[in-house]
Scaffold this active site. Structure first.
Site, PDB file in Angstrom:
ATOM      1  N   TYR A  23     -12.348  14.593 -16.287  1.00 37.00           N
ATOM      2  CA  TYR A  23     -12.797  15.198 -15.024  1.00 37.00           C
ATOM      3  C   TYR A  23     -11.688  16.082 -14.450  1.00 37.00           C
ATOM      4  O   TYR A  23     -11.920  17.240 -14.061  1.00 37.00           O
ATOM      5  CB  TYR A  23     -13.169  14.064 -14.056  1.00 37.00           C
ATOM      6  CG  TYR A  23     -13.545  14.492 -12.662  1.00 37.00           C
ATOM      7  CD1 TYR A  23     -14.558  15.408 -12.427  1.00 37.00           C
ATOM      8  CD2 TYR A  23     -12.901  13.932 -11.558  1.00 37.00           C
ATOM      9  CE1 TYR A  23     -14.904  15.761 -11.147  1.00 37.00           C
ATOM     10  CE2 TYR A  23     -13.244  14.283 -10.270  1.00 37.00           C
ATOM     11  CZ  TYR A  23     -14.246  15.204 -10.064  1.00 37.00           C
ATOM     12  OH  TYR A  23     -14.582  15.548  -8.791  1.00 37.00           O
ATOM     13  N   PHE A  52      -9.232  16.743  -1.472  1.00 41.47           N
ATOM     14  CA  PHE A  52      -8.732  15.384  -1.696  1.00 41.47           C
ATOM     15  C   PHE A  52      -9.952  14.445  -1.649  1.00 41.47           C
ATOM     16  O   PHE A  52     -10.830  14.578  -2.476  1.00 41.47           O
ATOM     17  CB  PHE A  52      -7.522  15.086  -0.805  1.00 41.47           C
ATOM     18  CG  PHE A  52      -6.289  15.696  -1.468  1.00 41.47           C
ATOM     19  CD1 PHE A  52      -6.143  17.078  -1.565  1.00 41.47           C
ATOM     20  CD2 PHE A  52      -5.361  14.894  -2.104  1.00 41.47           C
ATOM     21  CE1 PHE A  52      -5.082  17.649  -2.275  1.00 41.47           C
ATOM     22  CE2 PHE A  52      -4.299  15.458  -2.808  1.00 41.47           C
ATOM     23  CZ  PHE A  52      -4.161  16.832  -2.880  1.00 41.47           C
ATOM     24  N   ASN A  53     -10.063  13.514  -0.740  1.00 40.88           N
ATOM     25  CA  ASN A  53     -11.231  12.619  -0.800  1.00 40.88           C
ATOM     26  C   ASN A  53     -12.143  12.826   0.413  1.00 40.88           C
ATOM     27  O   ASN A  53     -11.966  12.170   1.447  1.00 40.88           O
ATOM     28  CB  ASN A  53     -10.781  11.152  -0.857  1.00 40.88           C
ATOM     29  CG  ASN A  53     -10.190  10.791  -2.203  1.00 40.88           C
ATOM     30  OD1 ASN A  53      -9.224  11.400  -2.644  1.00 40.88           O
ATOM     31  ND2 ASN A  53     -10.756   9.794  -2.859  1.00 40.88           N
ATOM     32  N   ASN A  73     -17.940   6.108  -5.890  1.00 38.76           N
ATOM     33  CA  ASN A  73     -16.874   6.359  -4.920  1.00 38.76           C
ATOM     34  C   ASN A  73     -16.876   5.292  -3.820  1.00 38.76           C
ATOM     35  O   ASN A  73     -17.880   4.658  -3.536  1.00 38.76           O
ATOM     36  CB  ASN A  73     -17.022   7.761  -4.320  1.00 38.76           C
ATOM     37  CG  ASN A  73     -16.887   8.840  -5.383  1.00 38.76           C
ATOM     38  OD1 ASN A  73     -17.770   9.647  -5.567  1.00 38.76           O
ATOM     39  ND2 ASN A  73     -15.783   8.841  -6.095  1.00 38.76           N
ATOM     40  N   LEU A  74     -15.696   5.157  -3.210  1.00 37.38           N
ATOM     41  CA  LEU A  74     -15.481   4.047  -2.281  1.00 37.38           C
ATOM     42  C   LEU A  74     -16.398   4.076  -1.046  1.00 37.38           C
ATOM     43  O   LEU A  74     -17.055   3.090  -0.713  1.00 37.38           O
ATOM     44  CB  LEU A  74     -14.007   4.048  -1.840  1.00 37.38           C
ATOM     45  CG  LEU A  74     -13.630   2.964  -0.843  1.00 37.38           C
ATOM     46  CD1 LEU A  74     -13.800   1.579  -1.453  1.00 37.38           C
ATOM     47  CD2 LEU A  74     -12.195   3.162  -0.357  1.00 37.38           C
ATOM     48  N   ARG A 105      -5.364   6.812  -0.889  1.00 40.20           N
ATOM     49  CA  ARG A 105      -5.927   8.150  -1.087  1.00 40.20           C
ATOM     50  C   ARG A 105      -5.900   8.901   0.241  1.00 40.20           C
ATOM     51  O   ARG A 105      -5.790   8.308   1.303  1.00 40.20           O
ATOM     52  CB  ARG A 105      -7.393   8.066  -1.549  1.00 40.20           C
ATOM     53  CG  ARG A 105      -7.599   7.389  -2.896  1.00 40.20           C
ATOM     54  CD  ARG A 105      -7.144   8.293  -4.028  1.00 40.20           C
ATOM     55  NE  ARG A 105      -7.387   7.693  -5.324  1.00 40.20           N
ATOM     56  CZ  ARG A 105      -6.508   6.883  -5.943  1.00 40.20           C
ATOM     57  NH1 ARG A 105      -5.362   6.564  -5.380  1.00 40.20           N
ATOM     58  NH2 ARG A 105      -6.792   6.408  -7.131  1.00 40.20           N
ATOM     59  N   ARG A 165      -9.268  -0.093 -11.957  1.00 36.38           N
ATOM     60  CA  ARG A 165     -10.188   0.827 -12.638  1.00 36.38           C
ATOM     61  C   ARG A 165      -9.364   1.769 -13.509  1.00 36.38           C
ATOM     62  O   ARG A 165      -8.388   2.368 -13.016  1.00 36.38           O
ATOM     63  CB  ARG A 165     -10.974   1.607 -11.575  1.00 36.38           C
ATOM     64  CG  ARG A 165     -12.025   2.531 -12.129  1.00 36.38           C
ATOM     65  CD  ARG A 165     -12.891   3.122 -11.037  1.00 36.38           C
ATOM     66  NE  ARG A 165     -12.166   4.063 -10.186  1.00 36.38           N
ATOM     67  CZ  ARG A 165     -12.714   4.777  -9.215  1.00 36.38           C
ATOM     68  NH1 ARG A 165     -14.009   4.656  -8.950  1.00 36.38           N
ATOM     69  NH2 ARG A 165     -11.996   5.607  -8.490  1.00 36.38           N
ATOM     70  N   GLY A 167      -7.697   4.732 -15.217  1.00 32.31           N
ATOM     71  CA  GLY A 167      -7.474   6.122 -14.792  1.00 32.31           C
ATOM     72  C   GLY A 167      -7.046   6.272 -13.339  1.00 32.31           C
ATOM     73  O   GLY A 167      -6.629   7.351 -12.934  1.00 32.31           O
ATOM     74  N   ASP A 168      -7.163   5.211 -12.515  1.00 29.49           N
ATOM     75  CA  ASP A 168      -6.766   5.330 -11.103  1.00 29.49           C
ATOM     76  C   ASP A 168      -5.249   5.426 -10.979  1.00 29.49           C
ATOM     77  O   ASP A 168      -4.526   4.660 -11.618  1.00 29.49           O
ATOM     78  CB  ASP A 168      -7.231   4.096 -10.301  1.00 29.49           C
ATOM     79  CG  ASP A 168      -8.623   4.263  -9.713  1.00 29.49           C
ATOM     80  OD1 ASP A 168      -9.126   5.403  -9.682  1.00 29.49           O
ATOM     81  OD2 ASP A 168      -9.194   3.243  -9.294  1.00 29.49           O
TER      82      ASP A 168
HETATM   83  O1  LIG Z   1     -16.276   0.492  -5.666  1.00 25.65           O
HETATM   84  C1  LIG Z   1     -15.133   0.965  -5.518  1.00 25.65           C
HETATM   85  C2  LIG Z   1     -14.893   2.366  -5.570  1.00 25.65           C
HETATM   86  C3  LIG Z   1     -13.601   2.825  -5.429  1.00 25.65           C
HETATM   87  N1  LIG Z   1     -12.569   1.951  -5.235  1.00 25.65           N
HETATM   88  C4  LIG Z   1     -11.196   2.449  -5.053  1.00 25.65           C
HETATM   89  O2  LIG Z   1     -11.190   3.339  -3.966  1.00 25.65           O
HETATM   90  C5  LIG Z   1     -10.258   4.390  -4.174  1.00 25.65           C
HETATM   91  C6  LIG Z   1     -10.963   5.724  -4.047  1.00 25.65           C
HETATM   92  O3  LIG Z   1     -11.880   5.853  -5.111  1.00 25.65           O
HETATM   93  P1  LIG Z   1     -12.998   7.004  -5.150  1.00 25.65           P
HETATM   94  O4  LIG Z   1     -13.748   7.058  -3.873  1.00 25.65           O
HETATM   95  O5  LIG Z   1     -13.780   6.819  -6.407  1.00 25.65           O
HETATM   96  O6  LIG Z   1     -12.150   8.351  -5.199  1.00 25.65           O
HETATM   97  P2  LIG Z   1     -11.083   8.871  -6.270  1.00 25.65           P
HETATM   98  O7  LIG Z   1     -11.239   8.185  -7.559  1.00 25.65           O
HETATM   99  O8  LIG Z   1      -9.756   8.870  -5.594  1.00 25.65           O
HETATM  100  O9  LIG Z   1     -11.508  10.397  -6.404  1.00 25.65           O
HETATM  101  C7  LIG Z   1     -12.775  10.783  -6.920  1.00 25.65           C
HETATM  102  O10 LIG Z   1     -13.719  10.862  -5.887  1.00 25.65           O
HETATM  103  C8  LIG Z   1     -13.398  11.800  -4.864  1.00 25.65           C
HETATM  104  C9  LIG Z   1     -14.457  11.713  -3.771  1.00 25.65           C
HETATM  105  O11 LIG Z   1     -15.686  12.128  -4.234  1.00 25.65           O
HETATM  106  C10 LIG Z   1     -13.284  13.181  -5.451  1.00 25.65           C
HETATM  107  O12 LIG Z   1     -12.865  14.082  -4.437  1.00 25.65           O
HETATM  108  C11 LIG Z   1     -12.249  13.160  -6.542  1.00 25.65           C
HETATM  109  O13 LIG Z   1     -12.178  14.416  -7.148  1.00 25.65           O
HETATM  110  C12 LIG Z   1     -12.614  12.115  -7.569  1.00 25.65           C
HETATM  111  O14 LIG Z   1     -11.609  12.042  -8.539  1.00 25.65           O
HETATM  112  C13 LIG Z   1      -9.685   4.163  -5.569  1.00 25.65           C
HETATM  113  O15 LIG Z   1      -8.495   3.460  -5.420  1.00 25.65           O
HETATM  114  C14 LIG Z   1     -10.697   3.238  -6.238  1.00 25.65           C
HETATM  115  O16 LIG Z   1     -10.124   2.367  -7.185  1.00 25.65           O
HETATM  116  C15 LIG Z   1     -12.792   0.576  -5.174  1.00 25.65           C
HETATM  117  O17 LIG Z   1     -11.864  -0.215  -5.005  1.00 25.65           O
HETATM  118  N2  LIG Z   1     -14.074   0.125  -5.323  1.00 25.65           N
END
Ligand SMILES: O=c1ccn([C@@H]2O[C@H](COP(=O)(O)OP(=O)(O)O[C@H]3O[C@H](CO)[C@@H](O)[C@H](O)[C@H]3O)[C@@H](O)[C@H]2O)c(=O)[nH]1
Length: 210
Positions: A23, A52-53, A73-74, A105, A165, A167-168
């Site tokens: 990605y 960013f997020n 996503n979170l 993040r 997870r 790749g994080d």
């Molecule tokens: O069920 C979940 C989902 C996520 N997380 C954690 O929450 C954080 C944020 O995760 P996530 O919302 O998936 O965002 P990122 O992985 O940081 O970023 C992705 O998601 C963003 C929001 O859509 C995009 O901007 C980015 O490009 C994309 O890489 C990370 O530490 C995850 O491990 C959890 O603990 N539990």
């Protein structure tokens, strides 16, 4: 670890263009193609906006995030737990080298992100490539996000700690100084607003765009 040391380590481990997953590679490829386009033809103006997020929703409660299936996503996961569509949140990793052990993040309000696009239009008057980070410049942990959602909405979020997870990265946030000094853009909306707007959208539309 200090912010400064962490920043330095990230620059060494992840120099520009080096990615850790497909990605990320796809984003870097698009940036490279547009950069090459500008090199090959002086007439082009390109703004590369690095999100960013983004979270939150339109304050009307009419436009929001409606992921297909189980959210990756979170924030949409938290709001779907809150509305009763998911039993509990799994927090991916509790032993990262951060303050509370969960990943950090840079979360910004989607309406600030939209304003960032409007601000970027002005740089397109000059040709070439213009690169801006769109973030707040501040990292927040997964637990910060859960606690903030509960504080603002009063709705409990049951959670369990799960494996990391793949790749994080432990923590990252934007250096948003260039976009502020060159375009005058800054993410202004608060974390409370992000939570309020997310919840207004999700509670008004438990099944998304039905
Ligand atoms: O069920 C979940 C989902 C996520 N997380 C954690 O929450 C954080 C944020 O995760 P996530 O919302 O998936 O965002 P990122 O992985 O940081 O970023 C992705 O998601 C963003 C929001 O859509 C995009 O901007 C980015 O490009 C994309 O890489 C990370 O530490 C995850 O491990 C959890 O603990 N539990």
């Amino acid at each position: 670890m200090s912010d400064c040391l962490y920043h330095l380590l990230c620059l060494l481990i992840y120099p520009r263009g080096k990615t850790s997953n497909p990605y990320g590679t796809s984003k870097a490829m698009v940036e490279q193609m547009l950069t090459d386009l500008c090199k090959s033809d002086d007439d082009w103006s390109v703004a590369l906006l690095r999100y960013f997020n983004p979270i939150g929703a339109h304050p009307s409660g009419l436009i929001g995030e409606d992921p297909k299936g189980i959210p990756n996503n979170l924030m949409p996961f938290i709001s779907q737990v809150a509305v009763g569509k998911r039993k509990e949140l799994s927090i991916f990793g509790s032993d990262y080298p951060t303050n509370d052990g969960t990943c950090e993040r840079d979360y910004l309000h989607v309406m600030d992100l939209a304003d960032g696009h409007l601000a970027a239009l002005s740089c397109l008057d000059s040709t070439g490539v213009h690169i801006f980070n769109l973030g707040t410049g501040k990292g927040l942990s997964v637990l910060d996000m859960v606690n903030s959602f509960v504080d603002v909405t009063g709705v409990e979020i049951p959670y369990v700690f799960a494996d990391r997870r793949e790749g994080d990265l432990p923590a990252f946030w934007a250096d948003a100084s260039k976009v502020e000094s060159e375009l005058g853009w800054k993410a202004n909306r608060t974390l409370d607003q992000m939570m309020e707007d997310t919840w207004r959208w999700q509670s008004n539309n438990p099944d998304g765009y039905m």
